[in-house]
Design an enzyme around this catalytic site. Structure first.
Site, mmCIF file in Angstrom:
data_model
loop_
_atom_site.group_PDB
_atom_site.id
_atom_site.type_symbol
_atom_site.label_atom_id
_atom_site.label_comp_id
_atom_site.label_asym_id
_atom_site.label_seq_id
_atom_site.Cartn_x
_atom_site.Cartn_y
_atom_site.Cartn_z
ATOM 1 N N THR A 13 0.717 -1.348 -0.005
ATOM 2 C CA THR A 13 -0.133 -0.186 0.030
ATOM 3 C C THR A 13 1.022 1.168 -0.104
ATOM 4 O OG1 THR A 13 -0.117 0.035 2.464
ATOM 5 C CG2 THR A 13 -2.011 -1.062 1.157
ATOM 6 N N ASP A 64 2.064 -8.030 9.698
ATOM 7 C CA ASP A 64 3.318 -7.577 10.008
ATOM 8 C C ASP A 64 4.393 -8.346 9.704
ATOM 9 O OD1 ASP A 64 5.497 -6.211 11.438
ATOM 10 O OD2 ASP A 64 3.855 -5.244 12.792
ATOM 11 N N SER A 127 16.502 -1.435 -1.067
ATOM 12 C CA SER A 127 17.287 -0.942 -0.256
ATOM 13 C C SER A 127 17.501 0.439 -0.450
ATOM 14 C CB SER A 127 18.384 -1.499 -0.098
ATOM 15 O OG SER A 127 19.202 -1.036 0.933
ATOM 16 N N LYS A 130 21.314 5.014 1.570
ATOM 17 C CA LYS A 130 21.601 5.249 3.010
ATOM 18 C C LYS A 130 22.448 4.050 3.584
ATOM 19 C CE LYS A 130 18.478 9.100 3.790
ATOM 20 N NZ LYS A 130 18.211 9.348 2.205
ATOM 21 N N SER A 174 8.779 11.985 -3.372
ATOM 22 C CA SER A 174 7.973 10.861 -2.514
ATOM 23 C C SER A 174 7.750 11.651 -1.433
ATOM 24 C CB SER A 174 8.883 9.878 -2.396
ATOM 25 O OG SER A 174 9.966 10.264 -1.525
ATOM 26 N N THR A 194 18.934 22.972 4.934
ATOM 27 C CA THR A 194 19.764 22.252 5.706
ATOM 28 C C THR A 194 21.039 22.773 5.629
ATOM 29 O OG1 THR A 194 19.862 20.334 4.389
ATOM 30 C CG2 THR A 194 18.328 20.162 6.427
HETATM 31 N N1 LIG Z 1 10.690 6.707 -0.958
HETATM 32 C C1 LIG Z 1 12.249 6.576 -1.145
HETATM 33 O O1 LIG Z 1 12.718 7.703 -1.567
HETATM 34 C C2 LIG Z 1 12.984 5.484 -0.890
HETATM 35 C C3 LIG Z 1 14.299 5.705 -1.447
HETATM 36 C C4 LIG Z 1 14.967 4.406 -1.415
HETATM 37 C C5 LIG Z 1 14.462 3.162 -0.839
HETATM 38 N N2 LIG Z 1 13.197 3.058 -0.481
HETATM 39 C C6 LIG Z 1 12.594 1.991 -0.093
HETATM 40 O O2 LIG Z 1 11.559 1.462 -0.976
HETATM 41 C C7 LIG Z 1 10.551 0.933 0.126
HETATM 42 C C8 LIG Z 1 9.345 1.589 -0.210
HETATM 43 O O3 LIG Z 1 9.233 2.744 0.214
HETATM 44 P P1 LIG Z 1 7.725 3.761 -0.192
HETATM 45 O O4 LIG Z 1 8.487 4.964 -0.358
HETATM 46 O O5 LIG Z 1 6.693 2.842 -0.698
HETATM 47 O O6 LIG Z 1 7.439 3.590 1.632
HETATM 48 P P2 LIG Z 1 5.800 3.973 2.190
HETATM 49 O O7 LIG Z 1 4.975 4.768 1.126
HETATM 50 O O8 LIG Z 1 6.251 4.372 3.368
HETATM 51 O O9 LIG Z 1 5.300 2.561 2.055
HETATM 52 C C9 LIG Z 1 5.827 1.595 3.378
HETATM 53 C C10 LIG Z 1 4.826 0.298 3.095
HETATM 54 O O10 LIG Z 1 5.241 -0.473 4.080
HETATM 55 C C11 LIG Z 1 4.123 -0.755 4.917
HETATM 56 N N3 LIG Z 1 4.877 -1.497 6.304
HETATM 57 C C12 LIG Z 1 5.542 -0.521 7.039
HETATM 58 N N4 LIG Z 1 5.959 -1.559 8.165
HETATM 59 C C13 LIG Z 1 5.330 -2.737 7.950
HETATM 60 C C14 LIG Z 1 5.392 -3.881 8.760
HETATM 61 N N5 LIG Z 1 6.155 -3.981 9.789
HETATM 62 N N6 LIG Z 1 4.790 -4.923 8.280
HETATM 63 C C15 LIG Z 1 3.956 -4.884 6.965
HETATM 64 N N7 LIG Z 1 4.176 -3.758 6.186
HETATM 65 C C16 LIG Z 1 4.662 -2.740 6.666
HETATM 66 C C17 LIG Z 1 3.219 0.195 5.025
HETATM 67 O O11 LIG Z 1 1.889 -0.040 5.240
HETATM 68 P P3 LIG Z 1 1.396 -0.254 6.847
HETATM 69 O O12 LIG Z 1 1.959 0.978 7.634
HETATM 70 O O13 LIG Z 1 -0.133 -0.068 6.677
HETATM 71 O O14 LIG Z 1 1.933 -1.334 7.373
HETATM 72 C C18 LIG Z 1 3.394 0.607 3.515
HETATM 73 O O15 LIG Z 1 2.519 -0.284 2.669
HETATM 74 C C19 LIG Z 1 11.171 0.849 1.512
HETATM 75 O O16 LIG Z 1 11.682 -0.279 1.650
HETATM 76 C C20 LIG Z 1 11.930 1.868 1.184
HETATM 77 O O17 LIG Z 1 13.197 1.787 2.422
HETATM 78 C C21 LIG Z 1 12.497 4.373 -0.732
#
Ligand SMILES: NC(=O)c1ccc[n+]([C@@H]2O[C@H](COP(=O)([O-])OP(=O)(O)OC[C@H]3O[C@@H](n4cnc5c(N)ncnc54)[C@H](OP(=O)(O)O)[C@@H]3O)[C@@H](O)[C@H]2O)c1
Length: 331
Positions: A13, A64, A127, A130, A174, A194
């Site tokens: 989601t 979870d 990943s 960072k 994002s 910053t």
């Molecule tokens: N956004 C960026 O700029 C970026 C850059 C590099 C890497 N990433 C990586 O890309 C991935 C996705 O990022 P995103 O931007 O899509 O993040 P996001 O929008 O914050 O989404 C995180 C998702 O993980 C779920 N979640 C969190 N904790 C959980 C748990 N303990 N068990 C099951 N589900 C869980 C959340 O739903 P619920 O809260 O409902 O559980 C949500 O569906 C992450 O692994 C992040 O580290 C992101």
């Protein structure tokens, strides 16, 4: 590639998860099933408005990643796992380090364990830059995720499952990132910067999807795949969004770096360039880098190579940033 497959997306989601689902349903009309796995029922309910269970072969399951029993149940008969669930906010992880360990490290080991038990074909974990030379809890937790995935690939318990990692920088625009933050406060009398020297790597949401698709298509398992991406200066983002107000330096926050390093010089000896990606190859004895280069036309990078957002050869200037804001429809 994904037709007739069942795909489990942890964190389905989230920003990545939703965009990925939109992409694969369009591109692979014969997907057998997509399973969205996350904790919050409200987010799943909201997502089901766009992807209803009546119209799409999609299933919404609550749980979870810390709960291995639940993961075991939901991953039966799954072919592919995209492990996107994470705690990803740097300050939250600094304030709650053990919570970050439980989700990002122990949760990732659970994914590996259940994938081995249930005989999944390919698992791709998301990943972040960072994780390279980490200085904060979030980065360190993702470094451990990477290590667990790379190790899982060569583990004696695992005969045939591919575990791949993709590592990338900020998704442009994002949620919680600098672009939407500046957009919401651009009508005030100053933008807090910053540090005027600060730089970041940038990729679009679609490019992060392409990266995961590349891993699924080309991954041998055990590698960390890094996209070649441009950098931008935070000050140029401020100039693109609000050129006529003060850009006030407020100092770097706890756990933040001035520049990000996507590949550290210590990883260069294992890094090759293939297509538009860098591949950090596993260094254990089972992985033959020379054979990899021969079969894929990949080339070793120079000794001491470092992929650093402040020393990048590709940059987004103010005009590029303005265009991206329009293209990504960031309000
Ligand atoms: N956004 C960026 O700029 C970026 C850059 C590099 C890497 N990433 C990586 O890309 C991935 C996705 O990022 P995103 O931007 O899509 O993040 P996001 O929008 O914050 O989404 C995180 C998702 O993980 C779920 N979640 C969190 N904790 C959980 C748990 N303990 N068990 C099951 N589900 C869980 C959340 O739903 P619920 O809260 O409902 O559980 C949500 O569906 C992450 O692994 C992040 O580290 C992101």
């Amino acid at each position: 590639m994904l037709n007739n497959k069942t795909i489990l997306i942890t964190g389905g989601t989230g920003s990545f998860g939703k965009a990925f689902v939109r992409y694969i349903f369009k591109k692979y009309p014969k997907i057998k099933k997509v399973i969205i796995f996350s904790r919050d029922e409200q987010k799943q309910h909201a997502m089901s408005k766009e992807f209803s269970t009546e119209k799409y072969p999609i299933k919404y399951l609550l749980g979870d990643v810390r709960d291995k029993e639940r993961l075991l149940q939901v991953s039966k008969n799954v072919d592919i796992v995209i492990h996107s669930a994470a705690m990803k906010h740097v300050p939250a992880a600094e304030q709650n380090p053990m919570e970050c360990v439980k989700t990002n490290i122990l949760g990732s080991q659970n994914i590996i364990d259940i994938s081995i038990i249930n005989g999944i074909d390919h698992v791709v974990a998301l990943s972040t830059d960072k994780a390279a030379s980490p200085i904060n809890v979030y980065g360190a937790s993702k470094l451990l995720l990477e290590k667990l995935f790379v190790f899982a690939n060569s583990d004696d318990n695992n005969e045939s499952i591919k575990f791949s990692v993709v590592r990338y920088g900020n998704i442009f625009g994002s949620k919680g990132s600098v672009v939407p933050f500046f957009m919401t406060i651009k009508d005030q009398n100053f933008l807090p910067i910053t540090d005027k020297k600060m730089t970041r790597f940038s990729i679009t949401l679609q490019e992060s999807i392409d990266l995961v698709m590349y891993a699924l298509k080309n991954g041998w398992g055990g590698e960390i795949i890094v996209p070649i991406a441009p950098s931008y200066k935070i000050i140029d983002v401020a100039k693109a969004i609000a050129p006529n107000i003060e850009h006030r330096e407020v100092g770097i926050r706890k756990g933040e770096k001035l520049h990000e390093v996507m590949i550290s010089e210590y990883e260069s000896f294992a890094t090759v360039k293939r297509d538009n990606y860098y591949i950090i190859c596993p260094t254990d004895g089972n992985w033959d880098r020379d054979e990899y280069c021969k079969k894929t036309d990949a080339l070793m990078v120079d000794d001491g190579f470092e992929y650093h957002s402040g020393k990048n050869s590709e940059w987004l200037d103010i005009e590029d940033i303005k265009k991206l804001i329009e293209q990504e429809e960031i309000m």
